[in-house]
Write an enzyme that holds these catalytic residues in place. Structure first.
Site: not given
Length: 534
Positions: A68, A254, A471-472
């Site tokens: 390293s 989605d 519900s919307g």
């Protein structure tokens, strides 16, 4: 190799004798010292890498030859386990013991002790992948390493000069094929394109790809179908095998829901709550490992639909906030944290890294190589995530990265907590506007007195929780209910004016009784009301 290779080990060990008056120690970064002292160590690490692979049934072990940030005259070597992680702690001691055996005879005895103590079947195949940095001592040390592998009959792949992270990546095990239900929608195009890049490490098997068939979109497939019916899409019944993972997108890709079959071919769903728990816990682990405790706040945002077990699991580890249903509400709340994790139970969600959190990640100085690895992984994770919106493809890759890193199968992921039995139904009503809520939609304020009547029912059930919200978008009222005991959750199969969102129509008792009250308040036709409601 069916017997102990004494002659080969003796022959090669004599070519790589241990220097006298030198003591080696395998630390966090493996062995590191002057390159001129490491010939015997590299030979013995080759033997140990082969033993480690045989112990893990032939899984690939990585060996990185590097010191390293040390000066060029130094060099070193470290082993990488099959998930691309550091060597298991207990084997660090074995590496130290093997490297300090003074004579060939002592070395042979330590090898035998390791085989006996670890119960290693040396007839198994060993697979090892090698890489090195650009130090001039590298080729000679790799040659010594290859002698150790040759002595044990290991199958070796020399990748030449590679960065340390690439070696870790190459050593990581290849994921089993993932069945992807594309819901006969646009997600197929994304999955197909992604497969061209990831199939070598994560084979994707797209199903439900009839994108041009009329009526096929989301029909008996997709994330919403799996979530609400809690069963496999019929098209996957003959496809999915026990132990194999699968996931479903929705029509516009989605939402993401995972699932798998256990060894009895029983269906298990891994929804947005399970994804949130997996992701939030992993991010917290990385932050702690990177030495970032207290530097920023990691929080989780849920809705009332989150299973009570998930809320309990997360709240014991991180701040958890409940908000109204709708991605815009979760997204806004998640912005209040340095790192905000949000997933609705339906599988729609993402992770947000605030500008201040990203700045901390960019400027933080790790104090150890291990902290550096954790930090690099956390930064890579922030690059992987689509932070603008819930993205099924990005979330799928996020889940698979975490499962690969932790070595989890679907069963192990599922076992981090057990969901409470639950049901989600919707009641068709004349006017949803008479139902009003508060407390992130968990309690009704209208019709007057209805919430008290609901409370009277809920308290009769062990671990009972239920809520009602309008519900919307349509004249229905949604009822969610969960309880501790499954006998209290299962009921009779019904068909009535309540549109049941499960297949088969097994209506839980708690949800059934609450839906009955909602039905009454909505002015439903009593002649159509099932007898069980009377």
């Amino acid at each position: 190799m069916s017997s102990f290779p004494t002659s080969e080990l003796v022959k090669f060990s004599d070519l790589h004798p241990k220097p006298s008056n030198v003591t080696f120690s395998y630390g966090t970064a493996g062995f590191r010292t002057k390159a001129s002292l490491l010939d015997s160590v590299l030979f013995r690490v080759g033997v140990l890498a082969a033993l480690r692979s045989k112990r893990l049934d032939g899984k690939t072990i990585g060996v990185m030859v590097t010191a390293s940030h040390n000066p060029e005259a130094d060099n070193g070597v470290k082993l990488v386990d099959p998930r691309g992680e550091m060597l298991e702690n207990s084997w660090e001691t074995l590496a130290t013991n093997l490297s300090n055996a003074e004579t060939t005879g002592d070395f042979i005895q330590v090898v035998k002790n390791i085989i006996n103590h670890q119960k290693i079947d040396i007839s198994k195949t060993a697979n090892v992948i090698i890489a090195r940095d650009t130090r001039p001592s590298g080729p000679g040390l790799v040659a010594a390493l290859e002698d150790g592998l040759r002595a044990m009959g290991a199958v070796a792949r020399n990748e030449g000069v590679k960065t340390t992270p690439i070696l870790h990546y190459l050593a990581g095990k290849k994921a089993p094929p993932l069945v992807v239900d594309c819901a006969n929608g646009v997600g197929f195009f994304a999955a197909k394109a992604m497969g061209e890049y990831v199939n070598s490490v994560l084979p994707l098997i797209p199903h439900n790809i009839a994108i041009n068939a009329l009526g096929a979109l989301n029909n008996a497939c997709g994330a919403d179908y799996v979530k609400t019916s809690q069963r496999l899409p019929p098209s996957l019944v003959s496809v999915l095998h026990p132990g194999q993972r699968a996931c479903s997108f929705d029509g516009d890709a989605d939402r993401l829901i995972y699932f798998y079959l256990d060894d009895r071919s029983q269906f298990h769903m891994l929804d947005g709550d399970k994804i949130a728990a997996l992701v939030a816990n992993f991010i917290a682990e990385l932050a702690k490992g990177a030495g970032l405790d207290g530097k920023f706040e990691i929080g989780v945002v849920q809705t009332a639909y989150a299973n009570g077990s998930s809320t309990k699991y997360l709240s014991e580890r991180l701040p958890v906030q409940c908000v109204k249903t709708g991605v815009k509400n979760l997204h806004h709340a998640a912005e209040g944290y340095s790192i905000g994790v949000y997933f609705e139970a339906n599988g729609h969600g993402t992770v947000l890294f605030s500008p201040s959190a990203l700045s901390i990640l960019e400027t933080h100085q790790p104090s150890t190589p291990a902290q550096s690895t954790y930090l690099s992984n956390l930064i890579a994770l922030s690059d992987l995530i689509n932070q603008t919106v819930g993205d099924a493809l990005s979330d799928m890759l996020l889940v698979e990265v975490i499962l690969a890193h932790k070595g989890y199968s679907g069963l192990e992921w599922d076992s981090i907590y057990s969901d409470l039995p639950n049901r989600l139904v919707k009641v068709v009503v004349k006017d949803r506007n008479i139902f009003e809520t508060e407390d992130a939609e968990r309690r009704l304020t209208s019709p007057p007195g209805l919430q008290q009547r609901l409370d009277d029912i809920i308290r009769k059930y062990d671990g009972g929780r239920a809520f009602v919200r309008p519900s919307g978008t349509e004249d229905v009222v949604r009822v969610y209910a969960e309880a501790t005991l499954r006998p209290q959750a299962d009921g009779k199969s019904q068909t009535f004016d309540l549109e049941i969102m499960f297949i088969p129509n097994i209506f839980p008792e708690l949800a059934f009784r609450i839906a009955g009250l909602v039905y009454d308040e909505s002015g439903g036709d009593s002649s159509k009301r099932p007898k069980e409601f009377l």
